[in-house]
Design a protein around this motif. Structure first.
Motif, PDB file in Angstrom:
ATOM      1  N   HIS A 217      -2.161   0.348  -6.760  1.00 24.75           N
ATOM      2  CA  HIS A 217      -2.798  -0.522  -7.846  1.00 24.75           C
ATOM      3  C   HIS A 217      -3.915  -0.814  -7.520  1.00 24.75           C
ATOM      4  N   PRO A 218      -5.086  -0.563  -8.402  1.00 26.60           N
ATOM      5  CA  PRO A 218      -6.437  -0.743  -8.186  1.00 26.60           C
ATOM      6  C   PRO A 218      -6.733  -2.117  -8.166  1.00 26.60           C
ATOM      7  N   LEU A 219      -7.515  -2.697  -7.316  1.00 28.05           N
ATOM      8  CA  LEU A 219      -8.317  -4.201  -7.003  1.00 28.05           C
ATOM      9  C   LEU A 219      -9.546  -3.948  -7.252  1.00 28.05           C
ATOM     10  N   PRO A 220     -10.183  -5.189  -7.953  1.00 32.61           N
ATOM     11  CA  PRO A 220     -11.456  -5.271  -8.115  1.00 32.61           C
ATOM     12  C   PRO A 220     -12.631  -4.901  -7.062  1.00 32.61           C
ATOM     13  N   THR A 221     -12.160  -4.988  -5.567  1.00 30.52           N
ATOM     14  CA  THR A 221     -12.874  -4.604  -4.605  1.00 30.52           C
ATOM     15  C   THR A 221     -12.962  -3.000  -4.510  1.00 30.52           C
ATOM     16  N   GLY A 222     -12.224  -2.241  -5.083  1.00 29.42           N
ATOM     17  CA  GLY A 222     -12.025  -0.926  -4.941  1.00 29.42           C
ATOM     18  C   GLY A 222     -10.929  -0.514  -4.073  1.00 29.42           C
ATOM     19  N   ALA A 223     -10.380  -1.435  -3.156  1.00 26.42           N
ATOM     20  CA  ALA A 223      -9.083  -1.112  -2.432  1.00 26.42           C
ATOM     21  C   ALA A 223      -7.855  -0.961  -3.630  1.00 26.42           C
ATOM     22  N   THR A 224      -6.777  -0.652  -3.046  1.00 24.65           N
ATOM     23  CA  THR A 224      -5.551  -0.730  -3.664  1.00 24.65           C
ATOM     24  C   THR A 224      -4.443  -1.235  -3.035  1.00 24.65           C
TER      25      THR A 224
ATOM     26  N   ARG B 264       4.071  -9.864  12.559  1.00 21.66           N
ATOM     27  CA  ARG B 264       3.073  -8.732  12.332  1.00 21.66           C
ATOM     28  C   ARG B 264       2.484  -8.787  10.769  1.00 21.66           C
ATOM     29  N   PRO B 265       1.284  -8.346  10.716  1.00 21.26           N
ATOM     30  CA  PRO B 265       0.718  -8.415   9.297  1.00 21.26           C
ATOM     31  C   PRO B 265       1.674  -7.086   8.447  1.00 21.26           C
ATOM     32  N   ASP B 266       1.572  -7.274   7.302  1.00 17.48           N
ATOM     33  CA  ASP B 266       2.476  -6.601   6.456  1.00 17.48           C
ATOM     34  C   ASP B 266       1.830  -6.006   5.265  1.00 17.48           C
ATOM     35  N   HIS B 267       2.236  -4.848   4.810  1.00 22.70           N
ATOM     36  CA  HIS B 267       1.711  -4.358   3.688  1.00 22.70           C
ATOM     37  C   HIS B 267       0.198  -4.591   3.242  1.00 22.70           C
ATOM     38  N   GLY B 268      -0.647  -4.070   4.178  1.00 23.22           N
ATOM     39  CA  GLY B 268      -2.202  -4.007   3.977  1.00 23.22           C
ATOM     40  C   GLY B 268      -2.529  -3.196   2.853  1.00 23.22           C
ATOM     41  N   HIS B 269      -3.715  -3.581   2.148  1.00 18.76           N
ATOM     42  CA  HIS B 269      -4.288  -2.900   1.477  1.00 18.76           C
ATOM     43  C   HIS B 269      -4.744  -1.516   1.821  1.00 18.76           C
ATOM     44  N   GLN B 270      -4.848  -0.658   0.662  1.00 20.00           N
ATOM     45  CA  GLN B 270      -5.441   0.857   1.179  1.00 20.00           C
ATOM     46  C   GLN B 270      -7.087   0.544   0.993  1.00 20.00           C
ATOM     47  N   MET B 271      -7.840   0.590   2.023  1.00 15.96           N
ATOM     48  CA  MET B 271      -9.359   0.362   2.052  1.00 15.96           C
ATOM     49  C   MET B 271     -10.197   1.169   2.912  1.00 15.96           C
ATOM     50  N   LEU B 272     -11.460   1.234   2.574  1.00 16.32           N
ATOM     51  CA  LEU B 272     -12.337   2.067   3.435  1.00 16.32           C
ATOM     52  C   LEU B 272     -11.805   3.343   3.959  1.00 16.32           C
ATOM     53  N   SER B 273     -11.531   3.752   5.210  1.00 18.45           N
ATOM     54  CA  SER B 273     -11.121   4.814   5.666  1.00 18.45           C
ATOM     55  C   SER B 273      -9.459   5.230   5.856  1.00 18.45           C
TER      56      SER B 273
ATOM     57  N   GLU C 152       2.777 -13.116 -11.444  1.00 18.18           N
ATOM     58  CA  GLU C 152       2.427 -13.231 -12.710  1.00 18.18           C
ATOM     59  C   GLU C 152       3.621 -13.863 -13.529  1.00 18.18           C
ATOM     60  N   PRO C 153       3.287 -14.420 -14.659  1.00 19.28           N
ATOM     61  CA  PRO C 153       4.678 -15.143 -15.475  1.00 19.28           C
ATOM     62  C   PRO C 153       5.561 -14.443 -15.859  1.00 19.28           C
ATOM     63  N   ASP C 154       5.595 -13.095 -16.162  1.00 22.53           N
ATOM     64  CA  ASP C 154       6.807 -12.051 -16.471  1.00 22.53           C
ATOM     65  C   ASP C 154       7.547 -11.692 -15.331  1.00 22.53           C
ATOM     66  N   GLY C 155       7.210 -12.172 -13.977  1.00 22.34           N
ATOM     67  CA  GLY C 155       8.082 -11.701 -12.935  1.00 22.34           C
ATOM     68  C   GLY C 155       7.400 -10.444 -12.225  1.00 22.34           C
ATOM     69  N   SER C 156       6.080 -10.129 -12.819  1.00 20.78           N
ATOM     70  CA  SER C 156       5.263  -9.201 -11.757  1.00 20.78           C
ATOM     71  C   SER C 156       4.762  -9.772 -10.719  1.00 20.78           C
ATOM     72  N   PHE C 157       4.539  -9.019  -9.683  1.00 18.96           N
ATOM     73  CA  PHE C 157       3.453  -9.523  -8.714  1.00 18.96           C
ATOM     74  C   PHE C 157       2.737  -8.293  -7.884  1.00 18.96           C
ATOM     75  N   TYR C 158       1.688  -8.498  -7.324  1.00 23.62           N
ATOM     76  CA  TYR C 158       1.032  -7.417  -6.375  1.00 23.62           C
ATOM     77  C   TYR C 158       0.740  -8.198  -4.976  1.00 23.62           C
ATOM     78  N   GLU C 159       0.532  -7.129  -3.876  1.00 21.91           N
ATOM     79  CA  GLU C 159       0.130  -7.699  -2.711  1.00 21.91           C
ATOM     80  C   GLU C 159      -1.093  -8.077  -2.488  1.00 21.91           C
ATOM     81  N   ALA C 160      -1.502  -9.566  -2.472  1.00 21.46           N
ATOM     82  CA  ALA C 160      -2.735 -10.001  -2.525  1.00 21.46           C
ATOM     83  C   ALA C 160      -3.312  -9.848  -0.894  1.00 21.46           C
ATOM     84  N   ASP C 161      -4.471 -10.214  -0.688  1.00 17.25           N
ATOM     85  CA  ASP C 161      -5.136 -10.483   0.600  1.00 17.25           C
ATOM     86  C   ASP C 161      -4.157 -11.496   1.480  1.00 17.25           C
TER      87      ASP C 161
END
Length: 393
Positions: free
Chosen positions: A117-124, A349-358, A305-314
């Motif tokens: 899922h695309p994020l404003p930063t360019g990460a997913t 542990r940190p979990d479900h990190g964004h896809q970013m940079l390399s 989100e109000p409809d039950g959707s969500f995404y992995e945030a920072d």
């Protein structure tokens, strides 16, 4: 708190040498190649443990020692499966590995509808979209009675998506829903998924809870005997999916589980992301109340989100008050240490990190990127350091 890192074994695109550079000291892994329900041989455990040790790291947590699907269904030769599970726990204990995570989600493990899922930063990020879930459940799977289980507004949007979706769109959605790790090895097409769902016909939440309670009665005494802490992972997302019940989703669910077989060996993997996706869950309050039962923590964040959707945030920028959760876990560590408990530290542990940079272009498991999780670990490390700081006098 002990900093750990999820590693999927020798086939993982991220090496142990790279993990060591993150600053994490503990490895969270499993013998993924062994079929569910079979014994983990002591020799295989020691071999994997030695590989990790050669990289200067420690195998701290097993994630997961899977629960066979027949246990969840309450079907088949369960005496053999329970016996094998107990043997695996004893073998792990002989190797000095005493924290074992597992889950009790039927058929599917964590479930998402988008892996990039695309994020404003360019990460997913990983995302669960209630509209796409409804489209899959009602219009692709054609599950009887499914329409009544989705909000009418969500269902109308799902119909619009389905009307314009190509076959490639539908195939991609099926593949994404099947992509959860460390879920079952099986990956189903639509007929196959219908068949496995049919095997759960008549199993409601109360029945699934009874099957979990039986599993706990069968294996917790053995875990307690050898000093292993079992810790159940919450449902992800914490809601029924595809007609399957979910029973590890709320504060009440977790309290029922630890109360079913009271033992230090019957604990919780406190996952802030899974629990945070539940609109009614007050995650910091749950952390404070359930802290004595927490054996392991997954620290990640979600934006709902109000409809039950969500995404992995920072890690520090979602709906969950992460510093409040960490403060509760640090307070519990302090209590255990003061009580003289030898294993007072809580691995996280940190979990479900964004896809970013390399991370882009690397063949990592969805959500288990290198740079995205490194960022999360660094942020969490800062929270722990800040909350633990004692000014010089």
């Amino acid at each position: 708190m002990e900093e750990t890192w999820r590693w999927f074994g020798p086939a993982d695109d991220i090496s142990l040498e790279e993990i060591r550079q993150t600053g994490a000291t503990g490895i969270v892994t499993a013998l993924h190649e062994i079929p569910y329900g079979e014994v983990w041989p002591e020799e295989a455990i020691r071999e994997r443990q030695a590989t990790i040790a050669r990289a200067g790291l420690t195998w701290s947590v097993v994630e997961s020692l899977p629960v066979h699907e027949n246990v969840k269904r309450g079907a088949g030769d369960l005496d053999r499966i329970f016996g094998n599970y107990r043997t695996s726990l004893r073998n792990l204990a002989r190797c000095g590995i005493r924290t074992v995570c597992y889950n009790f989600m039927p058929v599917l493990d964590w479930t998402r509808t988008a892996l990039a899922h695309p994020l404003p930063t360019g990460a997913t990020a990983l995302r669960f979209d209630a509209v796409l879930h409804a489209a899959f459940d009602v219009l692709m799977l054609e599950r009887p009675g499914a329409e009544a289980e989705h909000d009418p507004g969500v269902l109308e949007r799902a119909r619009r998506w389905f009307a314009r979706a190509t076959q490639a769109d539908k195939d991609a959605l099926l593949a994404t829903i099947m992509a959860g790790l460390p879920g079952a090895y099986d990956r189903y097409d639509i007929p196959g998924l219908k068949a496995v769902l049919a095997s759960y016909a008549g199993i409601d939440a109360a029945t699934l809870k009874a099957h979990l309670a039986r599993f706990l009665r069968e294996v917790v005494p053995a875990a307690e005997e050898v000093g292993v802490r079992l810790c159940i992972h919450p449902d992800d997302p914490p809601r029924p999916l595809l007609g399957l019940p979910r029973i590890v989703s709320t504060h009440a669910d977790l309290a029922d589980i630890v109360g079913a077989v009271p033992s230090r060996a019957n604990g919780i993997t406190f996952c802030t992301g899974s629990l945070g996706a539940g609109a009614a869950n007050d995650v910091p309050a749950m952390a404070r109340a359930l802290a004595p039962h927490v054996a392991f923590a997954h620290l990640r964040n979600v934006r709902k989100e109000p409809d039950g959707s969500f995404y992995e945030a920072d890690h520090l920028d979602g709906d969950v008050d992460m510093p409040a959760v960490v403060a509760a876990l640090l307070a519990e560590e302090a209590r255990r240490k003061a009580a003289g408990e030898a294993d007072w530290r809580i691995p996280f542990r940190p979990d479900h990190g964004h896809q970013m940079l390399s991370d882009f272009g690397r063949r990592t498991h969805p959500g288990y990127t290198l740079i995205g999780r490194l960022r999360g670990l660094a942020e969490l490390r800062g929270v722990v350091a800040g909350l633990s700081h004692r000014p010089a006098r």
